[in-house]
Design a protein around this motif. Structure first.
Motif, PDB file in Angstrom:
ATOM      1  N   PRO A 281       0.803  -1.240   0.000  1.00 12.98           N
ATOM      2  CA  PRO A 281       0.000   0.000   0.000  1.00 12.98           C
ATOM      3  C   PRO A 281       0.833   1.287   0.000  1.00 12.98           C
ATOM      4  O   PRO A 281       0.266   2.382   0.124  1.00 12.98           O
ATOM      5  CB  PRO A 281      -0.791  -0.110   1.315  1.00 12.98           C
ATOM      6  N   TYR A 282       2.153   1.169  -0.138  1.00  9.93           N
ATOM      7  CA  TYR A 282       3.060   2.324   0.017  1.00  9.93           C
ATOM      8  C   TYR A 282       2.585   3.568  -0.732  1.00  9.93           C
ATOM      9  O   TYR A 282       2.430   4.639  -0.152  1.00  9.93           O
ATOM     10  CB  TYR A 282       4.457   1.905  -0.461  1.00  9.93           C
ATOM     11  N   GLN A 283       2.310   3.409  -2.033  1.00  9.76           N
ATOM     12  CA  GLN A 283       2.009   4.594  -2.839  1.00  9.76           C
ATOM     13  C   GLN A 283       0.779   5.336  -2.319  1.00  9.76           C
ATOM     14  O   GLN A 283       0.772   6.557  -2.232  1.00  9.76           O
ATOM     15  CB  GLN A 283       1.800   4.193  -4.298  1.00  9.76           C
TER      16      GLN A 283
ATOM     17  N   CYS B  66       5.417   2.867   4.754  1.00  4.67           N
ATOM     18  CA  CYS B  66       6.688   3.399   4.250  1.00  4.67           C
ATOM     19  C   CYS B  66       7.805   2.407   4.592  1.00  4.67           C
ATOM     20  O   CYS B  66       7.651   1.562   5.468  1.00  4.67           O
ATOM     21  CB  CYS B  66       6.986   4.760   4.868  1.00  4.67           C
ATOM     22  N   SER B  67       8.921   2.556   3.902  1.00  2.00           N
ATOM     23  CA  SER B  67       9.972   1.542   4.087  1.00  2.00           C
ATOM     24  C   SER B  67      10.618   1.616   5.468  1.00  2.00           C
ATOM     25  O   SER B  67      11.078   0.614   5.987  1.00  2.00           O
ATOM     26  CB  SER B  67      11.052   1.707   3.016  1.00  2.00           C
ATOM     27  N   ARG B  68      10.700   2.797   6.051  1.00  2.00           N
ATOM     28  CA  ARG B  68      11.378   3.041   7.332  1.00  2.00           C
ATOM     29  C   ARG B  68      12.883   2.745   7.246  1.00  2.00           C
ATOM     30  O   ARG B  68      13.526   2.371   8.236  1.00  2.00           O
ATOM     31  CB  ARG B  68      10.740   2.227   8.472  1.00  2.00           C
ATOM     32  N   LEU B  69      13.435   2.942   6.067  1.00  2.01           N
ATOM     33  CA  LEU B  69      14.864   2.659   5.892  1.00  2.01           C
ATOM     34  C   LEU B  69      15.748   3.869   6.196  1.00  2.01           C
ATOM     35  O   LEU B  69      16.976   3.753   6.246  1.00  2.01           O
ATOM     36  CB  LEU B  69      15.128   2.194   4.449  1.00  2.01           C
TER      37      LEU B  69
ATOM     38  N   LEU C  30      15.507  10.998  13.662  1.00  3.87           N
ATOM     39  CA  LEU C  30      16.523   9.955  13.849  1.00  3.87           C
ATOM     40  C   LEU C  30      17.332   9.801  12.567  1.00  3.87           C
ATOM     41  O   LEU C  30      18.508   9.467  12.599  1.00  3.87           O
ATOM     42  CB  LEU C  30      15.820   8.627  14.199  1.00  3.87           C
ATOM     43  N   ASP C  31      16.687  10.064  11.426  1.00  3.00           N
ATOM     44  CA  ASP C  31      17.336   9.840  10.131  1.00  3.00           C
ATOM     45  C   ASP C  31      18.020  11.094   9.594  1.00  3.00           C
ATOM     46  O   ASP C  31      18.265  11.194   8.394  1.00  3.00           O
ATOM     47  CB  ASP C  31      16.307   9.336   9.111  1.00  3.00           C
ATOM     48  N   TYR C  32      18.319  12.048  10.460  1.00  2.00           N
ATOM     49  CA  TYR C  32      18.877  13.329  10.001  1.00  2.00           C
ATOM     50  C   TYR C  32      20.008  13.124   8.983  1.00  2.00           C
ATOM     51  O   TYR C  32      21.039  12.542   9.292  1.00  2.00           O
ATOM     52  CB  TYR C  32      19.382  14.109  11.211  1.00  2.00           C
TER      53      TYR C  32
END
Ligand SMILES: Cc1cc2nc3c(=O)[nH]c(=O)nc-3n(C[C@H](O)[C@H](O)[C@H](O)COP(=O)(O)OP(=O)(O)OC[C@H]3O[C@@H](n4cnc5c(N)ncnc54)[C@H](O)[C@@H]3O)c2cc1C
Length: 514
Positions: free
Chosen positions: A223-225, A238-241, A387-389
């Motif tokens: 369902p990402y899109q 979302c991937s959360r990568l 966290l992903d700065y």
């Protein structure tokens, strides 16, 4: 091992050793500097807690706690290969000098870093030191970002080629010098940063990263899109990568090639007649675009480091700096603006360290337009909270969402509309703004409009139970538009925008354009 273990150390490898300096590449897989060093002979694997970086305003205990988790795993993996991860605390040049006195290494290997002015100046000092000591410093490209690229011509093809290169083969073993002094992992308290304020963050390390990637590509991503813009569904769709990419627990090449394999598998199944794969395919295609954007924005910062502090279109310089309203800034940071969607998103971010793209954009749009706060000020707060700065993405996006790039449409988000569109049942707002938990759905996006009957029944008092809006939407947006367009329409801004387009604009052809 504590530093006093140094005295027992003896070295038969003086002058032949390679030092591998880990920075934002905390993994052993697809790690070219580590592989090359292992092939060259003896190596020292080093991570340094650098006081200058730790004291920078964009670094937080949350980041360092995540780094520590990655280091714990990295240390185990290096040990399993027969090596040691040496961890030190101190100025990088002092640490290198000390290790060089003890070990006498021949070269340093690391990945290139596209960071802030602080890391750039630090790298310049390392370069000078290495030259003075006749030590080679070899930096390998990471994440498809090219040094010395002045404009965008040919960039996308280079990114594709770089990402399609075979991954660096796995290491079979490491010949490292044992017994070197190491502080081991230091807690955020020991590093003077206090406890991490955000407690519901993602798990650190390459194993968690690979698991997250696999789950996204094979289970969660369908369902990402459609769901990516919902703060509620986006958290799983979302991937959360992003934090894994930001600290290099995973390389972009690993992600891109896994995506390609999965996309190929879906295409094959479709060709063989399998139905119902369309949603997966569309979602993965959107994901692929965003992987390119990661490189696109980081490349911009690499080519133009001033993006960290100065607007791309200089005509916008200083437009928001005059007497920013600090009370508004505090209310925004704490999620007390009186706009439930803004407040829910900020509180969610303050707890988890993550937010989807749409809601990040809305938070910045609200701060930059409704509150007319400088993006540099709000951006530093967000850098500490994300966290992903990742500086390349972060500063470009801040500028885009604040209307100072000259090449993007001005987009001002209406928080009430976002609440109705993205949280139609009010689940997200109720979860993160518990003061509104018992409010009927019809008032949830604009609780200050509650009528007398519902006020009486729910006991909700606008301004007491929950703040009144700190600014009036229409008025604030009109004023902001006037101010932005007054600059944007000037010849100076238009000429600068053309220049930005030449240097940084995507070269991708759009439909209907030449
Ligand atoms: C003001 C603002 C600041 C941001 N700051 C950061 C930041 O510091 N670090 C960061 O990684 N992202 C940042 N983003 C981009 C985006 O919001 C995050 O990458 C995304 O929400 C991370 O979640 P995900 O990994 O599930 O993303 P997904 O949607 O699953 O995307 C996969 C990957 O693609 C990349 N990506 C996705 N969207 C973008 C984008 N718009 N621009 C560039 N790359 C993208 C990221 O590496 C992401 O991990 C920012 C966006 C805004 C509006």
């Amino acid at each position: 091992m504590k530093p006093n273990a140094e005295s027992t150390f003896s070295n038969g490898h003086r002058g032949t050793t390679t030092l591998v300096w880990f920075k934002r590449d905390l993994r052993i897989e697809d790690h070219a500097p580590l592989l090359r060093a292992s092939q060259e002979g003896t190596c020292v694997c080093l991570y340094v807690y650098e006081p200058e970086l730790l004291a920078a305003p964009d670094v937080s205990a949350t980041h360092v706690a995540f780094i520590n988790g990655c280091l714990a795993e990295l240390g185990e993996q290096i040990e399993a290969l027969g090596g040691q991860l040496v961890i030190r605390r101190g100025d990088i040049v002092d640490v290198l000098s000390d290790l060089n006195r003890t070990v006498g290494f021949r070269r340093i290997r690391s990945h290139q870093e596209t960071g802030t002015e602080v890391t750039y100046r630090r790298d310049l000092r390392v370069k000078r030191w290495a030259e003075e000591h006749n030590i080679e410093w070899i930096e390998t490209r990471q994440h498809g970002v090219f040094r010395g690229q002045k404009d965008r011509n040919g960039w996308a093809a280079k990114w594709n080629a770089d990402m399609s290169c075979p991954q660096t083969p796995a290491l079979s073993g490491l010949q490292t010098i044992s017994g070197l002094a190491s502080t081991g992992i230091l807690s955020t308290a020991e590093l003077g940063l206090g406890a991490p304020p955000q407690t519901e963050v993602q798990s650190p390390g390459s194993r968690a990263a690979l698991r997250t990637l696999h789950e996204f590509l094979h289970q969660r991503g369908e369902p990402y899109q459609k769901a990516m813009s919902s703060p509620l569904e986006g958290a799983t769709a979302c991937s959360r990568l992003s934090p894994y990419l930001a600290y290099g627990a995973l390389s972009m090449r690993q992600v891109y090639q896994s995506y390609q394999r999965r996309a190929h598998e879906l295409r094959t199944r479709k060709k063989e007649g399998e139905q119902g794969l369309g949603t997966w395919s569309r979602s993965l295609s959107s994901f692929n675009k965003r992987l390119h954007w990661n490189g696109h924005f980081t490349q911009r910062l690499e080519s133009d480091p001033s993006i960290e502090k100065r607007p791309l279109v200089r005509a916008f310089e200083g437009i928001r700096s005059e007497a920013p309203n600090l009370e508004h800034f505090e209310a925004w940071k704490e999620g007390r603006t009186g706009y439930p969607m803004v407040d829910a998103c900020m509180r969610f971010l303050n707890a988890t360290g993550w937010l989807n793209f749409r809601m990040r954009s809305m938070l910045v749009s609200f701060a930059s337009y409704h509150l007319w706060l400088p993006w540099q000020m709000t951006g530093t707060y967000l850098a500490r909270r994300f966290l992903d700065y990742e500086p390349g993405i972060h500063y470009n996006q801040l500028q885009m969402q604040s209307g100072v790039t000259g090449i993007n449409a001005i987009r001002i988000y209406a928080p009430t509309k976002q609440a109705l569109d993205q949280d139609p049942e009010g689940t997200f707002i109720r979860r993160w703004v518990p003061e509104l938990e018992n409010l009927p759905l019809r008032w949830l996006a604009e609780p200050h409009h509650i009528d007398m009957i519902d006020r009486h029944q729910s006991g909700f008092v606008p301004g007491e139970s929950y703040p009144l809006p700190i600014v009036e939407h229409r008025e604030a947006v009109r004023a902001a538009r006037d101010r932005i367009f007054a600059v944007r329409r000037t010849d100076e801004a238009k000429a600068q925008a053309q220049d930005v387009l030449k240097r940084h604009g995507s070269r991708r052809k759009r439909r209907g354009r030449h």
